[in-house]
Design a protein around this motif. Structure first.
Motif, PDB file in Angstrom:
ATOM      1  N   ARG A 163      25.431 -17.203 -12.240  1.00  0.00           N
ATOM      2  CA  ARG A 163      25.711 -18.822 -11.837  1.00  0.00           C
ATOM      3  C   ARG A 163      24.371 -19.634 -11.940  1.00  0.00           C
ATOM      4  O   ARG A 163      24.361 -20.639 -11.948  1.00  0.00           O
ATOM      5  N   TYR A 164      23.321 -18.888 -11.888  1.00  0.00           N
ATOM      6  CA  TYR A 164      22.098 -19.420 -11.538  1.00  0.00           C
ATOM      7  C   TYR A 164      21.652 -20.410 -12.259  1.00  0.00           C
ATOM      8  O   TYR A 164      21.246 -21.553 -11.888  1.00  0.00           O
ATOM      9  N   LEU A 165      21.745 -20.202 -13.737  1.00  0.00           N
ATOM     10  CA  LEU A 165      21.402 -21.137 -14.667  1.00  0.00           C
ATOM     11  C   LEU A 165      22.313 -22.027 -15.195  1.00  0.00           C
ATOM     12  O   LEU A 165      22.176 -23.143 -15.944  1.00  0.00           O
ATOM     13  N   GLY A 166      23.737 -21.910 -14.685  1.00  0.00           N
ATOM     14  CA  GLY A 166      24.642 -22.800 -15.049  1.00  0.00           C
ATOM     15  C   GLY A 166      24.963 -22.704 -16.590  1.00  0.00           C
ATOM     16  O   GLY A 166      24.886 -21.630 -17.320  1.00  0.00           O
ATOM     17  N   ASN A 167      24.773 -23.971 -17.194  1.00  0.00           N
ATOM     18  CA  ASN A 167      25.096 -23.977 -18.492  1.00  0.00           C
ATOM     19  C   ASN A 167      23.891 -24.181 -19.133  1.00  0.00           C
ATOM     20  O   ASN A 167      23.684 -24.287 -20.637  1.00  0.00           O
ATOM     21  N   VAL A 168      22.506 -24.152 -18.579  1.00  0.00           N
ATOM     22  CA  VAL A 168      21.405 -24.028 -19.311  1.00  0.00           C
ATOM     23  C   VAL A 168      21.117 -22.755 -20.140  1.00  0.00           C
ATOM     24  O   VAL A 168      21.302 -21.574 -19.658  1.00  0.00           O
TER      25      VAL A 168
END
Length: 306
Positions: A163-168
């Motif tokens: 989840r940490y970077l999301g969509n990056v």
């Protein structure tokens, strides 16, 4: 004759810049002693260089992306003989990955074990322009860095929070960098423990195994591969909840909630044969669509060609 001249030029360039390169270490200014870090930089080019190499020194392991291509591929870099955390330098030919406009470099660094050493990575990109002049660019405060959501425990176990970077996607050429930081820079004298490429060995993916059978005990599944191997177990998951926690042996994976996602260690291989998968109250064995054993082989450096 032209090839020989280029090779001599590059060797001269490395020799001239080696000491300066070795003194410029980058580190994430807010990282703890066990976290993986993304580093990236984009250089603007007028023309595609004639020849380009990158030298990466690190006290841990890393994955290298050039213009979105995973240059390290199926390789675990570097393969220390005793995983002692001493600095190791890799020199990689990235000529075929360069373009005429931009050169985007992304490096995912992970410590071999929790450590307070600020020497995370040092980078030098060097080569030859079309007009025959040499060039060299170093990792410095103009680079960007960001925590990767991956931590490694003292026992080598990995924890991934997808989840940490999301969509990056940090390795993409077009990447939103609003939450990124400038790396800290520490300048240290060159260290005599650097190991030349020809003395290193590399772990590469040698085979992919499927379990022979599995046993289900409630919400736990034990997969038996029959044959022991050194590497990772990779799960393909479907319909996992965001934040759902799954443990694959010693690896903890926190799901992103995407329709399909893969859970796998990246930096801490282990000797495996029978692996138990279990999770929290939301986990169900039916979420597991595919199980693979990723077996690594120790490949001599002179046979490695990324």
């Amino acid at each position: 004759m032209r090839t020989i001249a280029i090779a001599l030029l590059l060797c001269f360039s490395v020799g001239c810049h080696a000491q300066e390169f070795a003194t410029r270490w980058m580190y994430h200014p807010q990282t703890d002693t066990a976290s993986a870090v993304w580093f990236r930089q984009t250089y603007l080019l007028k023309r595609r260089p004639l020849y380009t190499h990158i030298a990466v020194a690190t006290t841990g392991r890393f994955e290298l992306y050039i213009n979105e291509a995973n240059v390290s591929g199926s390789t675990l870099l570097p393969a220390h003989s005793n995983d002692d955390g001493q600095p190791v330098t890799h020199i990689i030919d990235i000529s075929r990955y360069t373009r005429a406009d931009t050169l985007t470099i992304a490096i995912l660094y992970a410590p071999i074990r929790p450590q307070t050493d600020r020497r995370q990575i040092a980078v030098c990109v060097y080569g030859c322009r079309r007009d025959g002049t040499p060039f060299a660019r170093y990792g410095d405060g103009d680079w960007l860095c960001r925590l990767a959501g991956i931590t490694l425990g003292g026992d080598g176990a990995e924890r991934h929070d997808s989840r940490y970077l999301g969509n990056v996607s940090p390795y993409r050429n077009a990447c939103a960098t609003a939450c990124w930081l400038s790396p800290g820079i520490v300048c240290l004298p060159p260290d005599s423990v650097y190991i030349a490429n020809n003395s290193l060995r590399h772990y590469q993916v040698a085979h992919v195994l499927r379990p022979r059978y599995f046993d289900i005990e409630g919400n736990r599944v034990a997969y038996e591969f029959g044959t022991g191997f050194y590497g990772f177990v990779r799960l393909t998951l479907r319909d996992a909840r965001r934040g759902e926690r799954i443990r694959i042996g010693d690896v903890e994976y926190i799901c992103s909630g995407k329709t399909d996602e893969q859970a796998c260690a990246r930096f801490a291989p282990a000797f495996l044969r029978r692996v138990t998968v279990e999770g929290d109250a939301y986990f169900s064995p039916s979420q597991i669509q595919r199980v693979e054993g990723i077996g690594l082989a120790d490949l001599p450096a002179n046979l490695w060609n990324p």
